[in-house]
Scaffold this motif. Structure first.
Motif, PDB file in Angstrom:
ATOM      1  N   TYR A   1       0.818  -1.213   0.000  1.00  0.00           N
ATOM      2  CA  TYR A   1       0.000   0.000   0.000  1.00  0.00           C
ATOM      3  C   TYR A   1       0.854   1.265   0.000  1.00  0.00           C
ATOM      4  N   ASP A   2       1.944   1.277   0.768  1.00  0.00           N
ATOM      5  CA  ASP A   2       2.776   2.476   0.831  1.00  0.00           C
ATOM      6  C   ASP A   2       3.380   2.808  -0.526  1.00  0.00           C
ATOM      7  N   ALA A   3       3.815   1.812  -1.275  1.00  0.00           N
ATOM      8  CA  ALA A   3       4.363   2.049  -2.618  1.00  0.00           C
ATOM      9  C   ALA A   3       3.283   2.563  -3.566  1.00  0.00           C
ATOM     10  N   ILE A   4       2.081   2.036  -3.436  1.00  0.00           N
ATOM     11  CA  ILE A   4       0.970   2.484  -4.287  1.00  0.00           C
ATOM     12  C   ILE A   4       0.634   3.933  -3.974  1.00  0.00           C
ATOM     13  N   ARG A   5       0.546   4.272  -2.694  1.00  0.00           N
ATOM     14  CA  ARG A   5       0.263   5.670  -2.293  1.00  0.00           C
ATOM     15  C   ARG A   5       1.343   6.615  -2.794  1.00  0.00           C
ATOM     16  N   ALA A   6       2.595   6.232  -2.673  1.00  0.00           N
ATOM     17  CA  ALA A   6       3.692   7.091  -3.123  1.00  0.00           C
ATOM     18  C   ALA A   6       3.626   7.303  -4.633  1.00  0.00           C
ATOM     19  N   PHE A   7       3.313   6.261  -5.385  1.00  0.00           N
ATOM     20  CA  PHE A   7       3.168   6.379  -6.832  1.00  0.00           C
ATOM     21  C   PHE A   7       2.056   7.362  -7.186  1.00  0.00           C
ATOM     22  N   ARG A   8       0.900   7.198  -6.549  1.00  0.00           N
ATOM     23  CA  ARG A   8      -0.233   8.083  -6.849  1.00  0.00           C
ATOM     24  C   ARG A   8       0.085   9.536  -6.492  1.00  0.00           C
ATOM     25  N   ALA A   9       0.763   9.749  -5.377  1.00  0.00           N
ATOM     26  CA  ALA A   9       1.097  11.109  -4.950  1.00  0.00           C
ATOM     27  C   ALA A   9       2.049  11.785  -5.932  1.00  0.00           C
ATOM     28  N   ALA A  10       2.919  11.015  -6.577  1.00  0.00           N
ATOM     29  CA  ALA A  10       3.922  11.581  -7.479  1.00  0.00           C
ATOM     30  C   ALA A  10       3.463  11.639  -8.934  1.00  0.00           C
ATOM     31  N   ARG A  11       2.403  10.918  -9.273  1.00  0.00           N
ATOM     32  CA  ARG A  11       1.959  10.834 -10.667  1.00  0.00           C
ATOM     33  C   ARG A  11       1.341  12.147 -11.119  1.00  0.00           C
ATOM     34  N   PRO A  12       1.667  12.603 -12.329  1.00  0.00           N
ATOM     35  CA  PRO A  12       0.997  13.805 -12.847  1.00  0.00           C
ATOM     36  C   PRO A  12      -0.504  13.565 -12.970  1.00  0.00           C
ATOM     37  N   GLY A  13      -1.279  14.589 -12.697  1.00  0.00           N
ATOM     38  CA  GLY A  13      -2.733  14.469 -12.741  1.00  0.00           C
ATOM     39  C   GLY A  13      -3.335  14.789 -14.101  1.00  0.00           C
ATOM     40  N   LYS A  14      -2.528  14.767 -15.151  1.00  0.00           N
ATOM     41  CA  LYS A  14      -3.009  15.098 -16.495  1.00  0.00           C
ATOM     42  C   LYS A  14      -3.030  13.858 -17.372  1.00  0.00           C
ATOM     43  N   GLY A  15      -3.867  13.893 -18.403  1.00  0.00           N
ATOM     44  CA  GLY A  15      -3.917  12.805 -19.365  1.00  0.00           C
ATOM     45  C   GLY A  15      -4.530  11.534 -18.833  1.00  0.00           C
ATOM     46  N   LEU A  16      -5.402  11.649 -17.840  1.00  0.00           N
ATOM     47  CA  LEU A  16      -5.998  10.462 -17.217  1.00  0.00           C
ATOM     48  C   LEU A  16      -7.377  10.107 -17.786  1.00  0.00           C
ATOM     49  N   ALA A  17      -7.948  11.010 -18.576  1.00  0.00           N
ATOM     50  CA  ALA A  17      -9.285  10.754 -19.127  1.00  0.00           C
ATOM     51  C   ALA A  17      -9.253   9.515 -20.018  1.00  0.00           C
ATOM     52  N   ARG A  18     -10.316   8.745 -19.938  1.00  0.00           N
ATOM     53  CA  ARG A  18     -10.432   7.544 -20.762  1.00  0.00           C
ATOM     54  C   ARG A  18     -11.895   7.198 -20.936  1.00  0.00           C
ATOM     55  N   THR A  19     -12.154   6.417 -21.944  1.00  0.00           N
ATOM     56  CA  THR A  19     -13.499   5.935 -22.212  1.00  0.00           C
ATOM     57  C   THR A  19     -13.529   4.430 -22.005  1.00  0.00           C
ATOM     58  N   VAL A  20     -14.383   3.986 -21.108  1.00  0.00           N
ATOM     59  CA  VAL A  20     -14.527   2.555 -20.854  1.00  0.00           C
ATOM     60  C   VAL A  20     -15.322   1.945 -22.002  1.00  0.00           C
ATOM     61  N   THR A  21     -14.757   0.933 -22.643  1.00  0.00           N
ATOM     62  CA  THR A  21     -15.400   0.300 -23.802  1.00  0.00           C
ATOM     63  C   THR A  21     -15.956  -1.088 -23.487  1.00  0.00           C
ATOM     64  N   ALA A  22     -15.542  -1.664 -22.392  1.00  0.00           N
ATOM     65  CA  ALA A  22     -16.089  -2.955 -21.948  1.00  0.00           C
ATOM     66  C   ALA A  22     -15.895  -3.036 -20.442  1.00  0.00           C
ATOM     67  N   ARG A  23     -16.850  -3.672 -19.780  1.00  0.00           N
ATOM     68  CA  ARG A  23     -16.813  -3.745 -18.318  1.00  0.00           C
ATOM     69  C   ARG A  23     -17.448  -5.052 -17.873  1.00  0.00           C
ATOM     70  N   VAL A  24     -16.760  -5.753 -16.963  1.00  0.00           N
ATOM     71  CA  VAL A  24     -17.289  -6.980 -16.381  1.00  0.00           C
ATOM     72  C   VAL A  24     -17.022  -6.929 -14.876  1.00  0.00           C
ATOM     73  N   VAL A  25     -18.072  -7.081 -14.090  1.00  0.00           N
ATOM     74  CA  VAL A  25     -17.966  -7.139 -12.639  1.00  0.00           C
ATOM     75  C   VAL A  25     -18.545  -8.485 -12.218  1.00  0.00           C
ATOM     76  N   THR A  26     -17.743  -9.262 -11.499  1.00  0.00           N
ATOM     77  CA  THR A  26     -18.195 -10.577 -11.058  1.00  0.00           C
ATOM     78  C   THR A  26     -17.933 -10.692  -9.563  1.00  0.00           C
ATOM     79  N   THR A  27     -18.984 -10.977  -8.815  1.00  0.00           N
ATOM     80  CA  THR A  27     -18.844 -11.183  -7.378  1.00  0.00           C
ATOM     81  C   THR A  27     -18.921 -12.677  -7.084  1.00  0.00           C
ATOM     82  N   TYR A  28     -18.197 -13.086  -6.045  1.00  0.00           N
ATOM     83  CA  TYR A  28     -18.167 -14.476  -5.616  1.00  0.00           C
ATOM     84  C   TYR A  28     -18.563 -14.504  -4.153  1.00  0.00           C
ATOM     85  N   GLY A  29     -19.750 -15.001  -3.877  1.00  0.00           N
ATOM     86  CA  GLY A  29     -20.263 -14.940  -2.519  1.00  0.00           C
ATOM     87  C   GLY A  29     -20.502 -13.488  -2.146  1.00  0.00           C
ATOM     88  N   ASP A  30     -20.271 -13.162  -0.878  1.00  0.00           N
ATOM     89  CA  ASP A  30     -20.529 -11.784  -0.451  1.00  0.00           C
ATOM     90  C   ASP A  30     -19.266 -11.051  -0.022  1.00  0.00           C
TER      91      ASP A  30
END
Length: 126
Positions: free
Chosen positions: A54-83
């Motif tokens: 988690y600490d490495a992920i947080r550090a990456f997000r904090a340092a990442r530029p906040g530009k060029g992140l827009a995207r269009t989702v073209t396919a999506r699958v959500v699968t739950t297993y139990g609860d």
């Protein structure tokens, strides 16, 4: 027997998955950090980085530029297993990018709610 895609579980998880997507494209780092499990066991393999814990992920997000992140989702699958476990997958496109992006996440219900415990982002030639 474990039930796949129980409507009540999907109703809990899908808004969180939507919130993650919105936070990602708007660079809302606080929400992104909240939705990942705060553990050294959490990982994120990105298009150009392997982040262990988690600490490495947080550090990456904090340092990442906040530009060029827009995207269009073209396919999506959500699968739950139990609860208490789910896998989410999307394909996405970015303007001017000929490749197709792919994102997969494993979510687990923790004591404080659903959290991402593993994520992977990659690109594929269009």
């Amino acid at each position: 027997m474990m039930e796949i895609n129980r409507p009540d579980v999907l109703a809990e998880l899908e808004p969180l998955f939507d919130a993650y997507e919105q936070a990602l494209v708007s660079n809302d780092v606080a929400v992104l950090d909240e939705l990942f499990f705060a553990s050294p066991h959490t990982l994120r393999f990105g298009a150009t980085e392997n982040l262990y814990g988690y600490d490495a992920i947080r550090a990456f997000r904090a340092a990442r530029p906040g530009k060029g992140l827009a995207r269009t989702v073209t396919a999506r699958v959500v699968t739950t297993y139990g609860d208490a476990c789910a896998v989410t997958n999307i394909e996405f496109r970015r303007e001017g990018e000929p490749r197709v992006g792919r994102q997969s996440q494993t979510w687990v219900r923790m004591a404080d709610g659903w959290r991402v415990v593993s994520a992977h982002v990659s690109w594929m030639d269009g």
